[in-house]
Design an enzyme around this catalytic site. Structure first.
Site, PDB file in Angstrom:
ATOM      1  N   GLY B 155      47.192  30.578  37.428  1.00  0.00           N
ATOM      2  CA  GLY B 155      46.830  31.973  37.206  1.00  0.00           C
ATOM      3  C   GLY B 155      46.491  32.189  35.740  1.00  0.00           C
ATOM      4  O   GLY B 155      46.948  31.448  34.871  1.00  0.00           O
ATOM      5  N   CYS B 156      45.683  33.198  35.477  1.00  0.00           N
ATOM      6  CA  CYS B 156      45.230  33.408  34.096  1.00  0.00           C
ATOM      7  C   CYS B 156      46.373  33.839  33.182  1.00  0.00           C
ATOM      8  O   CYS B 156      46.493  33.388  32.050  1.00  0.00           O
ATOM      9  CB  CYS B 156      44.070  34.401  34.039  1.00  0.00           C
ATOM     10  SG  CYS B 156      44.358  35.962  34.870  1.00  0.00           S
ATOM     11  N   PHE B 157      47.251  34.720  33.682  1.00  0.00           N
ATOM     12  CA  PHE B 157      48.416  35.108  32.881  1.00  0.00           C
ATOM     13  C   PHE B 157      49.301  33.888  32.625  1.00  0.00           C
ATOM     14  O   PHE B 157      49.806  33.685  31.518  1.00  0.00           O
ATOM     15  CB  PHE B 157      49.235  36.166  33.618  1.00  0.00           C
ATOM     16  CG  PHE B 157      48.778  37.578  33.427  1.00  0.00           C
ATOM     17  CD1 PHE B 157      48.549  38.092  32.154  1.00  0.00           C
ATOM     18  CD2 PHE B 157      48.600  38.425  34.515  1.00  0.00           C
ATOM     19  CE1 PHE B 157      48.162  39.423  31.979  1.00  0.00           C
ATOM     20  CE2 PHE B 157      48.214  39.753  34.351  1.00  0.00           C
ATOM     21  CZ  PHE B 157      48.003  40.244  33.073  1.00  0.00           C
ATOM     22  N   ALA B 158      49.507  33.093  33.685  1.00  0.00           N
ATOM     23  CA  ALA B 158      50.369  31.919  33.551  1.00  0.00           C
ATOM     24  C   ALA B 158      49.789  30.958  32.521  1.00  0.00           C
ATOM     25  O   ALA B 158      50.507  30.396  31.686  1.00  0.00           O
ATOM     26  CB  ALA B 158      50.527  31.235  34.902  1.00  0.00           C
ATOM     27  N   SER B 160      48.034  31.641  29.920  1.00  0.00           N
ATOM     28  CA  SER B 160      48.273  32.125  28.555  1.00  0.00           C
ATOM     29  C   SER B 160      49.734  31.935  28.145  1.00  0.00           C
ATOM     30  O   SER B 160      50.017  31.608  26.994  1.00  0.00           O
ATOM     31  CB  SER B 160      47.855  33.590  28.422  1.00  0.00           C
ATOM     32  OG  SER B 160      48.814  34.463  28.975  1.00  0.00           O
TER      33      SER B 160
END
Lengths: 352, 352, 352, 352
Positions: B155-158, B160
């Site tokens: 995931g994109c949040f993960a 980062s």
């Protein structure tokens, strides 16, 4: 490999050219020149370029900048710089592409008029180069550009209006007097220098017209359109700024001559644009916005004639920083050096 | 030439992959699949792609889509699609890269927990593939990705948070309990589907936190960090949305173990990141914003320890649609097929 | 009718006060003072005020400005102005409300430390006034404000953090060491002066942290929270800027003491905030964004404890220009002159 | 106290009226009606109104809504609602102000034409009311509005064009055929309903024209202008959307009749507008943008004649949600009930 010396590397027009050259298989940067950031890397000024372009910025008058090996000099600079710099570059055997109004006119007299309109010294610094310079709207001046040593890139507003009206004036599909160019630009058109009207809080929910008597844009528009028409064309131009960053939306109005139909206009634009790799035409019911040309060297026009009222209407969409500036300059570079015209300009942009 | 079948071609994650493949010298699109726009061209749905990608969109169940020649299938699809589609693709000899949570976990039990948190059917459709799937955070799982038939993209949040905390947890530079991930995303992270909170007038001057109990992101963050630390790590995660389009700014907080200094942290990040082509580290006094990674596959972290209060602090910058999604998927594809890891991912983005 | 002399009338903080006074039935502008635009009307500088406020801007040193009849002077000015101006105003029998850090501290020593952190002259110009000045966070210092001749308005970030943490530190619901304040502000917080990082094209799709060692905000936060707790509190503060104009979103993290539950926190905030006209509390599942306080003097907090990880979490929403600045100053003015505290501050803002 | 029943309370036009009524000393809300959110508070739908307007939303057909005590009904509703609702309201002795096209035309025949253009049922539901309805452009129809039981509020685009051209057509300062209205609106003009083209990522850096054959706006513009001119006027209208939220920027073009000068135009506008509290005129060199009318009931025009090319040019600035909608409706309400026309409309907006 074509070696490019880039003057004004740190402005939006400069970094736009850097980005494009990184994608170009046959041209590369040999020198970055600017008056700001001298001695530092371009990527110090623009961290997004770190690892992509870490070349050092040279001062314009430095020996290093002067003696660099280069085939072409791109002046991504405001009015006044290119006319001072070009003669020495030409003498050194380099071709010149200039973004400003410095080489858009072919005589000292015309330049004088232009310069007066923007409040600059009316005496051109390199009048002998004016005679041979080509106006870099590639689609209209491909042959001159091919042979030119100096090319004056069109203004971004002018690009949108001239291409938008080209087939209309050439084929008599619009009355030549009283054309109105209603042009809205994104904020990047004003460059990177901060100013009160470009300050985020003052701009984020604000649209306005400006420089309402600013005829300097009009000169190149009228000159090109008159040349296409074979008769004088007069234009009213309204520059406006809207809270977007990239893009020009120009809505162009005129009167329909008797008997000219929407169908005829659509065909004329199709005939002309379909031969051009970067020009596209759409009918009034096909959705298109400036985001469809964002980051691209394309210019798309929508035909939206109003036969009820006898009004000719075309809407022109362009990215002011690409087809309106660096992309168009690279297109000229390709033509000047015998490369395929679309080279380095054919990648899709990123969306959204 | 690696032939790519792209499922979910019309979403932001799909067109992001299309854009990247157009720049890639060794991979090309063999099929576009989506449930929307079937039978039309991708460029009908996205006019900016006209002339760049005019392939026809195929229905997922069509014979044409099933029998297309392809070496790899990219599922740019929401949770639930990849787990249904992958088994047949694998049987047909194709590798699979999935954007969703479908292949981020290696057991049906872990998936059950994840699915419960997002309110989906807890029974995975292809549990046998879970065991062999690789977690596609390339920098941490390069070897598994290289050998994998199925890769679950982070995931994109993960992305980062995990990259932002990697050296810290690996080298004991942060207390492992009570880490706080304060994450702000641009609106494109929510996809292309209109919704009241993403409506321009409701979003243009508004920032908010959301899904404040949404632990599903937390699972992959804690799993990866615990694996790096060799001990359990606990994380509090606050997703927030701010009125930009591309970019995630994650500010990561924890406690400093006794004796850990800013200098030590900076060195550890340098040692780890300098070997990675897409990771960069900056000190607290170097300016960096999400626009420095916009359009790029890079992830930049800023080290900003607060020794006075004993707080570890790192700020992670990433483009949610590139390193946070399509770029990372292409990076995995490169690894899976033995290509240079940066191939097609090394062009500078456009600014501004 | 309370007569207000407004110094710094032309900044965002000044026009914010002008707007509010136009709605106030018991206070009116007697003089506008600024160093810019002297001799012209405020509505020449800000055309949206034409017909609303056409008073002439006076120079600070003009006899007219000095001798104007006024009951209170609002210094909507940066650090350093109020400390120079206030003594004469006080001598002339006027009360003073200052927006800057000039009167936020009660001793020359504390001011010296603050001034050092922002790189200013550490010697306060009116140290005798510091002893009697009140810290203008009305809700916490209502009684001092009522009696004060000089009020130092809180910083906007400090307002969001102190109110956000108030009941938590007062009632022992958070560990007092290692609190992290993750604060995102809209661009208007930086004032009206153009700067490269606030230039529309550089800001429109960009978020970043800045001044990562800037402890000056921390001083007033720690002072107030320590006073509420009766014990020292330490805070790490991360200022960030996101592409909106009005609003601060502060996410505040700490550790939960043993036995403190979400329910207990929610009750404590409710007990405290329900008595306050401008403070509201919401549970984690009630949607709220900065646009819900935009244009309003309200501050809303969301309680979002993470009991799993033992993390205290509160999200604070405020309009930096209203409750974070001019609105708060008017609230103090109301209290100082015995008017109802909400007078002139009770109109709904405009949405969207 | 005038009691107002508000139908369509939850749309942008509804909450705009709520906001204004909160500031109005002589009018107040007696009922909120909508088809969405029935039984809940308006402040549940719009949390920024909590504490300001917590009235319950009633269903249109509920007994409570029907029997409420009210002096006037404001239909802040799309086309088709007001014509169904008004007869019963009129019978109950209430006056009606409608935002839509339902009462902009005085005959069933004209309505039939209008309805056809927007694809609606061509048969008006209350044709008998059409004869007596007043067109609510207050400045032009003050006397009819004063006496009317039913007022049809102008469209926001029409407001900007009609006021922008008023003195020109009335005093023969523009050729009556071939007028071009180039109109750019902010996104709030499309209402609160999400749609792909209004989705934040698709709109944030995008401008486009739309509904290029949409003549429905043209009807009221041509009708009013022809009435002012005493002769038929024809108009081409280009609606465009730009990425702002509030505001319309309309640039209006026509031909200058022989002998008409810039000076004469400026005087004529001054003579007409100086008598009107909400209309202002500026010369071409005075800066003005839509942010100067944002949140206000004002309409400002800039005179920018191009005598060189014989083109008449006026730029009209208005907030589509205030003077273009709710503000104008309240202005009519004031006139209908004998209140001062500016009552509740004279507070300065908030900037930025």
């Amino acid at each position: 490999m074509i070696r490019v010396k880039l003057i004004g590397a740190g402005g939006y027009g400069g970094i736009g050219m850097v980005e494009l050259l990184m994608r170009h298989p046959e041209a590369s940067l040999s020198a970055l020149v600017d008056v700001q950031g001298v001695g530092g890397k371009l990527s110090d000024m623009w961290p997004y370029l770190r690892g992509h372009c870490d070349q050092t910025i040279l001062a314009p008058d430095s020996a290093e900048a002067k003696n660099i090996e280069a085939d072409v000099v791109v002046c991504a600079t405001p009015d006044g710089v290119g006319q001072t710099a070009a003669p020495a570059e030409i003498s050194a055997g380099r071709k010149v592409i200039d973004y400003s109004g410095d080489y858009r006119f072919n005589s000292a007299e015309l330049y004088r008029e232009y310069a007066g309109r923007i409040g600059r010294d009316p005496v051109h610094k390199a009048p002998e180069l004016l005679k041979e310079s080509a106006y870099g709207l590639t689609e209209l001046h491909r042959n001159e550009v091919k042979k030119a040593r100096v090319v004056g890139n069109p203004g971004c507003f002018a690009m949108s209006c001239i291409c938008g009206l080209w087939p209309a004036v050439q084929y008599g599909l619009i009355e030549l007097q009283g054309i109105c160019c209603d042009c809205k630009t994104g904020v990047s058109g004003a460059g990177k220098k901060p100013a009160p009207g470009l300050h985020f809080p003052e701009r984020y929910d604000n649209s306005n017209a400006y420089r309402l008597t600013g005829h300097q844009h009009v000169m190149e528009i009228e000159r090109e359109l008159s040349s296409l028409a074979g008769k004088p064309v007069s234009v009213t131009f309204t520059p406006q700024i809207v809270p977007m960053v990239r893009g020009i939306l120009s809505t162009l109005y005129g009167r329909l001559p008797a008997g000219v139909t929407h169908k005829r206009i659509l065909e004329a634009y199709g005939d002309t644009f379909d031969k051009e790799p970067f020009l596209q035409v759409r009918n009034y019911d096909e959705p298109v916005g400036t985001s469809d040309v964002r980051g691209s060297n394309r210019l798309i026009v929508t035909i939206a004639t109003d036969e009820r009222t006898g009004i000719f209407r075309v809407i022109s969409h362009v990215d002011n920083l690409v087809k309106g500036q660096a992309g168009s300059a690279l297109q000229n570079l390709n033509v000047m050096f015998g490369l395929p015209e679309t080279m380095g300009l054919d990648l899709p942009p990123q969306h959204p």
